[in-house]
Write an enzyme that holds these catalytic residues in place. Structure first.
Site, short mmCIF file in Angstrom:
data_model
loop_
_atom_site.label_atom_id
_atom_site.label_comp_id
_atom_site.label_asym_id
_atom_site.label_seq_id
_atom_site.Cartn_x
_atom_site.Cartn_y
_atom_site.Cartn_z
N SER A 1 33.03 26.73 -66.57
CA SER A 1 33.94 27.27 -65.59
C SER A 1 33.40 28.57 -64.99
CB SER A 1 35.31 27.46 -66.24
OG SER A 1 36.34 27.42 -65.29
N ASP B 1 38.18 16.32 -62.59
CA ASP B 1 38.47 17.75 -62.61
C ASP B 1 39.19 18.14 -61.31
OD1 ASP B 1 38.50 20.53 -62.79
OD2 ASP B 1 36.47 20.63 -63.64
N HIS C 1 38.84 19.20 -66.58
CA HIS C 1 38.14 20.47 -66.84
C HIS C 1 37.91 20.63 -68.34
CE1 HIS C 1 36.69 24.11 -65.00
NE2 HIS C 1 37.45 24.90 -65.75
#
Length: 658
Positions: free
Chosen positions: A227, A339, A370
């Site tokens: 991320s 995602d 994610h």
């Protein structure tokens, strides 16, 4: 605190690919030819030197190759040296003082002053405010302020294998000074400063002011992170940073515009300010970042959705701070194909940009949201990452770059490999008709199709069959063959509206019953059981809870969505690109195209019941397909089963990145 003597010379390692010599090859050749497969440690087990078997020194490093062709766990993790230093960096926040970037280090004690080691670095804004990994682990420190325990598993696994692991607090977070600026200059240059120090191009000191020298490293660094962390890796690579040999961005951003916007439509207002304030949480420093936050608020241009200079700075593919043409590091890109936090375009467009500039790269795609592959595909990912770092940072010729470049999960548990991505350059052009059909090459279609904007619309409400005033639905017949969609679909159309500012939302849907990875909750479920990966110590047991895919029988799957802002009323001719995907649509299913105005995945810029219409003759759906074109034979109208909101991706898109 252990004080290290400063060195006057530095070693900068050129990129190299060490081939095993005849002397070392005998011990490892068989295992390398077998691909170096790794068995998962049993719950509670921690691989160590006793499990390594016969090992062979890797010349010029402290690493040892095991019989499986990978670096072996021969160094004592519990005795490892732990250090905290502060790297000197330029003034990012405009207060007239240079920044101090907190860098925490763990490295094998046996190699100190004897052999140099490469570095695996995870730079992050989350070490103090929010934690890392599925367990939300945070750094802990002893009474002298020296790092005590590290989040994540990298230290447990790689330090015994002859690597150092370095965790960096991004500027404005944790124990670093400065202000966060959502992927801009402060964020990226603070992470770069740590790489520069490791490569002899910056200075640092311990807490007591004594100089700190990274004499213990080869100067070769690999950056990794999920991320925001992986986003920092992308940004530092885009600067062409010396000493950065490889990056492993996991669910990461390559353009912040592609995270916050979609063709002029914002996903939220004030998000750069919100996120930069959020990640600063938990800091013990009193810092006034109000001026920088105000600049971000103005420059982000929420009200227009424009791609301003603010976004140019935060575009690592083709931006003003860095770009893909400057990348010298290799890349192992990982992303979840479902995602909806960091859209897939951030990975696929980065993949494409790096390929255009000849960057060595691999890609690992899962059928999840994610989610870190260490959680979802632990055994395979640890093996892949281990071999990748051995190759890229130590030069071990283990064959990983000769294997297929792309690994993609196109259906639950169905993994395919390819040398290129997308796997096809074929585009099927489907055209919608006034009768609601969607057919291959159906020329001569005329007329218009209209809908009325629903200011409270949600995609989940628009997926069922039957007439709805708030959306258009076009469907193919039932597919006669399995069809693989690989890449980004798009819709080209001409739309007319009287709304002062309009918005267009498009979705591609697979209709048909099948077991699928759930579209809610990232498709993952954390279990009560654990497995242990790496060596343990009194403060870190290296054990992590297992995660499984949430497989559910459902009647449909949303394969991709796209949005566009329509600036001003009247007629607009445009192409809306959808989220990239790589997915298998089974024979017997139907593909559906939904066209509407507002849906809950974007900011509402048209808050009225405005009229919209599209020109059918100018409208076409462009699908990147691998499979027979006969799959699109005409067929019956859509008759799906009961549709619930859980069948659609979550609309809660703009959440903290971690």
């Amino acid at each position: 605190m252990q004080l290290l003597a400063a060195r006057t010379t530095r070693h900068t390692r050129p990129r190299r690919r060490l081939r095993l010599t005849a002397a070392t090859g005998a011990a490892v050749t068989a295992a390398v030819l077998l691909g170096g497969l790794l068995g998962a440690p049993a719950a509670g087990a921690a691989p160590d030197a006793s499990a390594a078997g016969e090992v062979v020194p890797l010349a010029g490093t402290g690493a040892r190759l095991g019989a499986d062709g990978k670096t072996a766990a021969v160094h004592d993790y519990e005795a490892a040296i732990k250090e905290s230093v502060w790297v000197d960096a330029p003034d990012f926040d405009g207060d007239g003082r240079g920044e101090r970037i907190a860098v925490d280090i763990i490295r094998p004690a046996e190699l100190d002053g004897v052999e140099r080691v490469p570095v695996i670095m995870d730079a992050s804004p989350y070490y103090a405010c929010c934690g890392r990994g599925n367990e939300s682990e945070k750094k802990t420190y002893d009474e002298n302020g020296v790092i005590k325990s590290f989040p994540l598993w990298y230290d447990n696994w790689f330090v015994p294998r002859g690597y150092a692991v370095v965790q960096v607090d991004m500027a404005g977070t944790g124990r670093s000074t400065g202000c966060a600026d959502q992927g801009g200059r402060s964020d990226i240059l603070s992470a770069k400063a740590a790489v520069d120090w490791l490569n002899g191009n910056a200075t640092a000191s311990f807490a007591d002011g004594a100089p700190a020298d990274a004499y213990w490293t080869t100067g070769a660094t690999g950056m990794i992170g999920k991320s925001y962390d992986g986003t920092l890796a992308n940004g530092v690579a885009a600067l062409g940073t010396e000493g950065l040999e490889t990056i492993v961005p996991i669910g990461a951003i390559s353009s912040w515009y592609d995270y916050d916007r979609w063709q002029g439509l914002p996903f939220s207002y004030g998000y750069p300010n919100y996120l930069s304030t959020y990640v600063a949480g938990g800091r013990h420093l009193s810092v006034d970042c109000s001026a920088q936050l105000e600049r971000m608020r103005v420059d982000a241009a929420d009200e227009t959705g424009e791609h301003t200079a603010f976004w140019d700075e935060r575009d690592y593919r083709d931006g003003t701070l860095g770009d893909a043409s400057r990348v010298t590091a290799s890349a192992l890109i990982m992303h979840g194909l479902q995602d909806t936090n960091v859209d897939t375009q951030n990975a696929t467009r980065w993949w494409e940009a790096l390929g255009e500039h000849g960057v060595e790269r691999k890609m690992f795609l899962t059928r999840l949201g994610h989610v870190d592959p260490f959680d979802s595909d632990r055994e395979e990912w640890v093996d892949t990452l281990h071999r990748w770092f051995d190759h890229e940072l130590l030069g071990v010729d283990n064959g990983i770059t000769e294997e297929p470049a792309v690994r993609a999960e196109i259906a639950p548990g169905e993994v395919v490999h390819s040398d290129t991505w997308p796997v096809t350059d074929r585009v099927a052009t489907l055209r919608p008709g006034a009768d609601g059909t969607l057919a291959l090459g159906a020329r001569g279609r005329k007329g218009e199709a209209a809908w009325t904007n629903n200011p409270n619309g949600r995609l989940a409400q628009m997926l069922g069959s039957g007439a709805m005033d708030s959306r258009l639905l076009f469907t193919t017949g039932r597919l006669t063959d399995d069809l693989r969609l690989s890449g980004a679909a798009s819709l080209t159309t001409t739309v007319t509206t009287g709304a002062p500012t309009g918005q267009l939302s498009v979705a591609l849907v697979d209709y048909g019953p099948a077991p699928r990875v759930s579209a809610s909750g990232d498709g993952a479920r954390t279990l009560a059981t654990e497995t242990c990966w790496g060596a343990a110590s009194a403060v870190d047991d290296a054990c992590y809870r297992e995660v499984e895919r949430r497989i559910e029988q459902s009647d449909l799957q949303v394969l991709g969505r796209g949005w566009a802002r329509l600036a001003g009323g009247g007629k607009h001719s445009l192409t809306v690109e959808l989220q990239a995907n790589d997915v298998l649509v089974p024979a017997g299913h139907q593909l559906g195209l939904i066209v509407t105005g507002y849906d809950g995945g974007t900011v509402r810029v048209d808050g009225a019941a405005s009229a919209y219409r599209i020109d059918l003759a100018a409208t076409r759906l462009n699908l990147p397909v691998a499979g027979p074109m006969r799959s699109f034979a005409p067929g019956a109208s859509l008759v799906p089963g009961t549709v619930s909101a859980t069948d659609a991706p979550s609309d809660a898109r703009r959440i903290p990145l971690g």
